[in-house]
Design a protein around this motif. Structure first.
Motif, PDB file in Angstrom:
ATOM      1  N   VAL A 209       4.199  65.803  10.708  1.00  0.00           N
ATOM      2  CA  VAL A 209       3.950  64.365  10.664  1.00  0.00           C
ATOM      3  C   VAL A 209       5.246  63.660  10.287  1.00  0.00           C
ATOM      4  CG1 VAL A 209       2.640  62.523   9.555  1.00  0.00           C
ATOM      5  CG2 VAL A 209       1.547  64.734   9.973  1.00  0.00           C
ATOM      6  N   GLN A 210       5.513  62.534  10.951  1.00  0.00           N
ATOM      7  CA  GLN A 210       6.669  61.723  10.597  1.00  0.00           C
ATOM      8  C   GLN A 210       6.348  60.829   9.401  1.00  0.00           C
ATOM      9  OE1 GLN A 210       7.935  59.682  14.178  1.00  0.00           O
ATOM     10  NE2 GLN A 210       9.366  61.323  14.655  1.00  0.00           N
ATOM     11  N   VAL A 211       7.307  60.746   8.483  1.00  0.00           N
ATOM     12  CA  VAL A 211       7.138  59.954   7.265  1.00  0.00           C
ATOM     13  C   VAL A 211       8.390  59.112   7.065  1.00  0.00           C
ATOM     14  CG1 VAL A 211       6.813  60.029   4.762  1.00  0.00           C
ATOM     15  CG2 VAL A 211       5.670  61.720   6.215  1.00  0.00           C
TER      16      VAL A 211
ATOM     17  N   PRO B 218       3.717  57.473   5.328  1.00  0.00           N
ATOM     18  CA  PRO B 218       3.447  58.223   6.562  1.00  0.00           C
ATOM     19  C   PRO B 218       3.332  57.269   7.751  1.00  0.00           C
ATOM     20  CG  PRO B 218       2.057  59.007   4.761  1.00  0.00           C
ATOM     21  CD  PRO B 218       2.724  57.755   4.274  1.00  0.00           C
ATOM     22  N   GLU B 219       3.908  57.648   8.893  1.00  0.00           N
ATOM     23  CA  GLU B 219       3.899  56.811  10.082  1.00  0.00           C
ATOM     24  C   GLU B 219       2.516  56.853  10.735  1.00  0.00           C
ATOM     25  OE1 GLU B 219       6.393  54.873   9.812  1.00  0.00           O
ATOM     26  OE2 GLU B 219       7.714  55.387  11.490  1.00  0.00           O
TER      27      GLU B 219
ATOM     28  N   LYS C  53      -7.484  59.644   6.969  1.00  0.00           N
ATOM     29  CA  LYS C  53      -7.052  59.570   5.573  1.00  0.00           C
ATOM     30  C   LYS C  53      -6.601  60.937   5.052  1.00  0.00           C
ATOM     31  CE  LYS C  53     -11.687  60.148   3.580  1.00  0.00           C
ATOM     32  NZ  LYS C  53     -12.708  59.548   2.690  1.00  0.00           N
ATOM     33  N   ASP C  54      -7.179  62.030   5.601  1.00  0.00           N
ATOM     34  CA  ASP C  54      -6.757  63.373   5.183  1.00  0.00           C
ATOM     35  C   ASP C  54      -5.330  63.662   5.636  1.00  0.00           C
ATOM     36  OD1 ASP C  54      -9.261  63.589   4.151  1.00  0.00           O
ATOM     37  OD2 ASP C  54     -10.010  65.047   5.627  1.00  0.00           O
ATOM     38  N   ILE C  55      -4.975  63.175   6.830  1.00  0.00           N
ATOM     39  CA  ILE C  55      -3.614  63.370   7.330  1.00  0.00           C
ATOM     40  C   ILE C  55      -2.640  62.583   6.467  1.00  0.00           C
ATOM     41  CG2 ILE C  55      -2.088  63.182   9.320  1.00  0.00           C
ATOM     42  CD1 ILE C  55      -4.383  65.153   9.689  1.00  0.00           C
TER      43      ILE C  55
ATOM     44  N   ALA D 279       0.374  64.304   4.367  1.00  0.00           N
ATOM     45  CA  ALA D 279       1.753  63.914   4.646  1.00  0.00           C
ATOM     46  C   ALA D 279       2.436  63.358   3.398  1.00  0.00           C
ATOM     47  CB  ALA D 279       1.797  62.873   5.761  1.00  0.00           C
ATOM     48  N   GLN D 280       1.703  62.579   2.616  1.00  0.00           N
ATOM     49  CA  GLN D 280       2.227  62.018   1.381  1.00  0.00           C
ATOM     50  C   GLN D 280       2.609  63.132   0.417  1.00  0.00           C
ATOM     51  OE1 GLN D 280       2.306  58.583   0.845  1.00  0.00           O
ATOM     52  NE2 GLN D 280       3.109  58.621  -1.239  1.00  0.00           N
ATOM     53  N   THR D 281       1.721  64.111   0.288  1.00  0.00           N
ATOM     54  CA  THR D 281       1.979  65.238  -0.627  1.00  0.00           C
ATOM     55  C   THR D 281       3.204  66.034  -0.184  1.00  0.00           C
ATOM     56  OG1 THR D 281      -0.380  65.408  -1.167  1.00  0.00           O
ATOM     57  CG2 THR D 281       0.999  67.332  -1.609  1.00  0.00           C
ATOM     58  N   ALA D 282       3.296  66.289   1.135  1.00  0.00           N
ATOM     59  CA  ALA D 282       4.429  67.047   1.645  1.00  0.00           C
ATOM     60  C   ALA D 282       5.737  66.293   1.456  1.00  0.00           C
ATOM     61  CB  ALA D 282       4.222  67.375   3.124  1.00  0.00           C
TER      62      ALA D 282
END
Length: 441
Positions: free
Chosen positions: A394-396, A410-411, A427-429, A433-436
């Motif tokens: 995922v792009q962030v 997250p984008e 919302k799970d994605i 992504a936020q955590t990563a």
């Protein structure tokens, strides 16, 4: 606090940037020592005091081992005004980013037997012994170039293969510039208006008109205006553009300069209308208690009050304004004359897009006039990275204030695509992504 202004009336390239910093007082031997912390070999540095259009400055070059050296009077000793640093192994295949006009006076059609992708360059820098500030800023410079190249060639920034800017000499120029600014005390940087020549340039992908495609994209991403002059060759290289886009807070005339030291980074060509030098002015800025670490730029604000437009047309206007290049477009409820409800339509854009978007608003809405003002913006330094999640990559977007990451976003399109593929809630994605991204160094 220290302030540093680059006079870009004759363009900018990576080697001229470093040469100007050395002329301002950066110790070339300390620069060499820190560059040895970068795991890149097969080159030596050449730093010499020379003249260009009767102006004395520093000519900085990176020579690959085994490649011919065109510097007058150059040998591998330590003669007057020369310093050298040698790697240990030959880098096979090379491409001079210098050949974008300032440095060797020929085109970009070298043999590209060895190129590096963005991931390889990131690994080189991250695996070095350089300090955190230098690593962070060098990575960000390359990120700007990767985003520009990815947009041009229709690929993800991580999958961009560098040619000119993946060569040893260009990596050294970029990292060397970051080291030099660090050694100068990390001054606040500003720059003049970017000036480019006319004509064509040959690079790894063919013959293109100036400004070079990557240069135009890099400057455009920061909203930096560029003006062409009568010089018939390239004056602003992608590396020079990326360094100034990364470090310069604003672009325009010098302000409040007192007691300055001046350094000159020399190019090789002789311009017809101006000295081929990058002038750098360093001074102690008065009245500044602390260094600001945000970026700044200027935008045009277009506004009009409307009370007689079909809401369906209004939605179309907002969508089309964004497609036409507006930075943002929105409306706000207001009370107008005769107590009628209406909306305040606002469009933010680059100053260079103000005329075309003004015409668009006058023809697509019921407005009889558009108010135009200029606004200064303070912005976080932005960087888009790709992070791995249990559902896919995922792009962030990261927002940096100096060395600190203060925003993680997250984008949406990237998250939406992964959510659809994985069949999980959006919302799970976002959460993954936020955590990563928070775990990213």
């Amino acid at each position: 606090m220290k302030a540093l202004h680059f006079d870009t009336s004759a363009g900018a390239s990576g080697d001229m940037f470093v040469g100007a910093l050395i002329d301002l007082g950066v110790d070339p031997r300390e620069l060499e020592r820190q560059l040895r912390l970068l795991p890149v070999q097969g080159y030596h540095l050449h730093t010499a005091r020379r003249f260009k259009s009767a102006i004395q400055g520093v000519k900085f070059d990176v020579h690959l081992e085994g490649a011919p050296c065109n510097e007058p009077g150059h040998d591998h000793g330590h003669g007057d005004g020369h310093t050298h640093s040698h790697g240990h192994e030959q880098e096979h295949g090379h491409a001079h980013e210098h050949t974008h006009g300032h440095d060797h006076g020929h085109d970009h059609d070298h043999d590209h037997a060895h190129t590096r992708d963005h991931a390889a360059i990131r690994a080189l820098i991250q695996g070095s012994g350089l300090n955190d500030w230098v690593r962070s800023r060098a990575l960000s410079v390359f990120q700007r170039i990767a985003v520009a190249e990815g947009k041009i060639h229709g690929v993800s920034p991580d999958h961009v293969h560098f040619h000119e800017v993946g060569a040893v000499d260009s990596i050294v120029d970029i990292v060397g510039a970051c080291i030099g600014l660090d050694l100068l005390g990390r001054p606040r940087v500003t720059a003049g208006t970017m000036v480019e020549g006319t004509g064509f340039v040959r690079c790894a992908h063919g013959r293109f008109p100036l400004p070079a495609a990557a240069t135009l994209e890099i400057l455009g991403a920061r909203g930096i205006p560029i003006t062409q002059c009568e010089e018939t060759h390239e004056m602003v290289t992608p590396t020079g553009a990326a360094l100034l886009a990364e470090f310069a807070e604003s672009f325009g005339p010098m302000q409040g300069v007192v007691g300055a030291r001046v350094g000159y980074g020399l190019g090789t060509r002789d311009h017809r209308t101006r000295p081929n030098v990058l002038r750098a002015i360093l001074w102690e800025a008065a009245g500044s208690s602390a260094a600001t670490e945000w970026e700044t730029d200027r935008v045009t604000v277009l506004e009009t009050n409307i009370d007689d437009l079909n809401p369906e047309i209004l939605g179309h206007v907002l969508e089309k304004a964004l497609r036409l290049g507006a930075l943002d477009a929105f409306h706000t409820p207001v009370q107008m004359k005769k107590q009628r409800p209406g909306i305040l339509l606002t469009v933010l854009c680059e100053p260079t897009d103000a005329d075309s978007l003004t015409e668009f608003l006058l023809t697509e809405t019921s407005a009889f006039g558009i108010r135009r003002t200029q606004a200064d913006r303070c912005k976080l330094r932005r960087e888009v990275i790709e992070v791995g999640t249990p559902f896919g990559k995922v792009q962030v977007k990261l927002g940096r204030l100096g060395d600190r990451i203060v925003q993680i976003s997250p984008e949406y399109e990237s998250c939406r695509s992964i959510a659809a593929q994985a069949g999980v809630p959006l919302k799970d994605i976002y959460r993954a992504a936020q955590t990563a991204a928070e775990a990213t160094p």
